[in-house]
Design a protein around this motif. Sequence first.
Motif, PDB file in Angstrom:
ATOM      1  N   UNK A 295       3.890  52.066 -44.507  1.00 46.69           N
ATOM      2  CA  UNK A 295       3.315  53.388 -44.259  1.00 46.69           C
ATOM      3  C   UNK A 295       2.456  53.839 -45.431  1.00 46.69           C
ATOM      4  N   UNK A 296       2.914  53.554 -46.651  1.00 50.25           N
ATOM      5  CA  UNK A 296       2.149  53.964 -47.828  1.00 50.25           C
ATOM      6  C   UNK A 296       0.820  53.217 -47.915  1.00 50.25           C
ATOM      7  N   UNK A 297       0.749  52.020 -47.279  1.00 50.21           N
ATOM      8  CA  UNK A 297      -0.475  51.238 -47.277  1.00 50.21           C
ATOM      9  C   UNK A 297      -1.337  51.496 -46.037  1.00 50.21           C
ATOM     10  N   UNK A 298      -0.876  52.391 -45.162  1.00 54.05           N
ATOM     11  CA  UNK A 298      -1.635  52.703 -43.959  1.00 54.05           C
ATOM     12  C   UNK A 298      -1.523  51.654 -42.865  1.00 54.05           C
ATOM     13  N   UNK A 299      -0.553  50.769 -42.940  1.00 48.69           N
ATOM     14  CA  UNK A 299      -0.351  49.723 -41.927  1.00 48.69           C
ATOM     15  C   UNK A 299       0.667  50.219 -40.908  1.00 48.69           C
ATOM     16  N   UNK A 300       0.212  51.164 -40.090  1.00 45.43           N
ATOM     17  CA  UNK A 300       1.105  51.918 -39.216  1.00 45.43           C
ATOM     18  C   UNK A 300       1.654  51.075 -38.071  1.00 45.43           C
ATOM     19  N   UNK A 301       0.845  50.162 -37.518  1.00 44.39           N
ATOM     20  CA  UNK A 301       1.332  49.345 -36.413  1.00 44.39           C
ATOM     21  C   UNK A 301       2.461  48.420 -36.858  1.00 44.39           C
ATOM     22  N   UNK A 302       2.315  47.808 -38.035  1.00 42.87           N
ATOM     23  CA  UNK A 302       3.382  46.955 -38.555  1.00 42.87           C
ATOM     24  C   UNK A 302       4.631  47.770 -38.844  1.00 42.87           C
ATOM     25  N   UNK A 303       4.447  48.962 -39.409  1.00 44.26           N
ATOM     26  CA  UNK A 303       5.590  49.836 -39.684  1.00 44.26           C
ATOM     27  C   UNK A 303       6.303  50.215 -38.394  1.00 44.26           C
ATOM     28  N   UNK A 304       5.528  50.483 -37.333  1.00 45.93           N
ATOM     29  CA  UNK A 304       6.131  50.832 -36.047  1.00 45.93           C
ATOM     30  C   UNK A 304       6.969  49.685 -35.503  1.00 45.93           C
ATOM     31  N   UNK A 305       6.486  48.445 -35.651  1.00 45.23           N
ATOM     32  CA  UNK A 305       7.255  47.294 -35.170  1.00 45.23           C
ATOM     33  C   UNK A 305       8.578  47.153 -35.915  1.00 45.23           C
ATOM     34  N   UNK A 306       8.546  47.383 -37.221  1.00 45.52           N
ATOM     35  CA  UNK A 306       9.788  47.296 -38.003  1.00 45.52           C
ATOM     36  C   UNK A 306      10.750  48.406 -37.591  1.00 45.52           C
ATOM     37  N   UNK A 307      10.239  49.608 -37.406  1.00 47.19           N
ATOM     38  CA  UNK A 307      11.092  50.729 -36.990  1.00 47.19           C
ATOM     39  C   UNK A 307      11.697  50.468 -35.616  1.00 47.19           C
ATOM     40  N   UNK A 308      10.899  49.909 -34.690  1.00 47.58           N
ATOM     41  CA  UNK A 308      11.420  49.565 -33.364  1.00 47.58           C
ATOM     42  C   UNK A 308      12.516  48.511 -33.471  1.00 47.58           C
ATOM     43  N   UNK A 309      12.334  47.536 -34.372  1.00 50.74           N
ATOM     44  CA  UNK A 309      13.356  46.519 -34.585  1.00 50.74           C
ATOM     45  C   UNK A 309      14.646  47.137 -35.119  1.00 50.74           C
ATOM     46  N   UNK A 310      14.527  48.062 -36.061  1.00 48.09           N
ATOM     47  CA  UNK A 310      15.704  48.751 -36.597  1.00 48.09           C
ATOM     48  C   UNK A 310      16.454  49.477 -35.489  1.00 48.09           C
ATOM     49  N   UNK A 311      15.703  50.193 -34.658  1.00 49.87           N
ATOM     50  CA  UNK A 311      16.335  50.955 -33.579  1.00 49.87           C
ATOM     51  C   UNK A 311      17.025  50.030 -32.577  1.00 49.87           C
ATOM     52  N   UNK A 312      16.388  48.889 -32.262  1.00 45.88           N
ATOM     53  CA  UNK A 312      16.975  47.945 -31.304  1.00 45.88           C
ATOM     54  C   UNK A 312      18.278  47.371 -31.831  1.00 45.88           C
ATOM     55  N   UNK A 313      18.279  46.952 -33.083  1.00 45.12           N
ATOM     56  CA  UNK A 313      19.498  46.402 -33.690  1.00 45.12           C
ATOM     57  C   UNK A 313      20.610  47.448 -33.759  1.00 45.12           C
ATOM     58  N   UNK A 314      20.235  48.670 -34.080  1.00 48.55           N
ATOM     59  CA  UNK A 314      21.237  49.725 -34.269  1.00 48.55           C
ATOM     60  C   UNK A 314      21.647  50.394 -32.970  1.00 48.55           C
TER      61      UNK A 314
END
Length: 580
Positions: A295-314
């Motif tokens: 997010x700090x680097x402005x790579x929002x799509x990659x950040x969204x994929x990681x957040x979606x992965x976190x939510x799926x696992x949790x």
Amino acid sequence: MSSRNFELIFDQVGHFGRFQAFVYFASVFQSISCGIHYLASVFMAVTPKFSCRVLGNISQILLHNSSSLQLEDAWALFTPGKEDYMVVQLQNGDVWELAQCRRSKREDPYFEYQYDGNKSDFPCTDGYFYDQTKWKSTVVTEWDLVCHWEWFAKSIQPTFMLGVLLGAVIFGDLSDRLGRRFVMWFTSTGQFFLGVAVAFTFDYYSFIAVRILLAMAASGYLVVVFVYVTEFIGTKARTWASMHVHAFFAVGIMVVALMGYLVRTWWLYQIFLSMTTLPFVLCCWALPETPFWLLSEGRYEEAQRVIDMMAKWNGTSSCNVSDLLLVEQGGGVGTNTGNVKSGPKSHNILHLFCNWNIARRTLTVWLIWFTGSLGYYVFSLSSVNLGGNEYVNLFLIGAVELPAYVIACLGMDRLGRRNTLTPFLIASALICAMIMLIPQHCSVLIVLANMAGKFAIGVAFGLIYLYTAELYPTFVRSLAVGSGSMMCRVGSVIAPFCVYLSSVWIFMPQLLVGIMAFLTGMLTLMLPETLGKPLTNSWEEAEKLGGKKVIAPAKMFPTVNNMDSGKIEMIHQGAAGAHG
């Protein structure tokens, strides 16, 4: 995106779910390897009993009033020291006196221990005999680092710590530029290959050079892993999770003790220790980059994929990055940061001495960092010289850290930072005094006292970086923690030399640590308590921390129990300073 808005992600996907648990334990496993390499020289650079070598076949050995046919049997009676010597008779009839750093040939082949006749002195040009009862080989025996080369052996640990300092500076900055995952992969891979390369070095200078590179890699990983795990874990579990990264470092110390007992050849010992890195090297590519850095680097799509992965696992609902960006553009969650005093835009070390009160606070904090590091490594490095079984001693010195970090977490949240730090610093000083009063033949009591000292200094050492961050306003917080971390590394460089002073007086290391710990503990009483106080944003608020009333502006950051931008900044710069 501000870190306070980033914290909303954890409220949605969970603060420490299955995903965070997997990432946490997979990444901190490598901290074991860091602890291994930091203390590996304890056994790798041991100096066994030795004496000058003489060419020829020895037929008989005389030591004091005992004679022997085997050199191996004579070591049990040989006392290390320049005054003690062995009398050996060669098969050609020559009789020599062999001391540690000199040898003399008797002109008369008189084979008695006391001899008043003429003899010729020779330097130890033919090398040395070494006692191989405990260690088949060490780097000292490999390259004859004794007598006038003795300080080369004693420089092994300090030069490693210089590499630690360089690695923390270099890789801490690279992790902000290139990402946490890349630096973790690079440094862990470097630890494996450099660790193995140390075993195949061909002389002392190549050994030191590769060890410095290894120290840089180990230190770099330790810095970045703190940042990595704290950026994946929410505020509800962050303090405990970040504190217990230290516990895995302590496990590494215990592994050193176990491997030292099992493997007595230094290069095999080094290879086996380095193998602990291999599992992580093989799987670290699967770990994701932190959404905070993306997010700090402005790579929002990659950040969204990681957040979606976190939510799926949790097993929770995901958080939309675009919603967080709208909150950011709208000024946050009902807060206006415009009133926050950010201080000067450019600042340097002199800002930590802006007036007498702040200067006194800075000097005290630096002293705590220095003393904590000095005590930590003095207790660890000297554990093998306490008498009894040196392998058990080091194992126990590492094991005692595990409950120390639990006590540190409980104490700083319930009693307060200063109220936990001060008594444990003074306790470590009193324990050092107690060690000096214990008779030398009571090795069990000495080991127990050193364990208590390591426990006390470990508690103080574990919480200092958080306390430092809370003592300073936002605009110099990372500078304060970073400068304290540098003082910590100065202490780690000095600690080995402090241990070597035991040759002057056996209790000199404990005396120095005790004096420093007592002085530091008393000075800590003058620091303000920060438990439950808001993080400060100006020098005026920082100076009022010690008062009965703390002025907390309506638009202030959250209390210390929450994570704001200052706390994240503190973790980036100083969380790994505790083993620096």
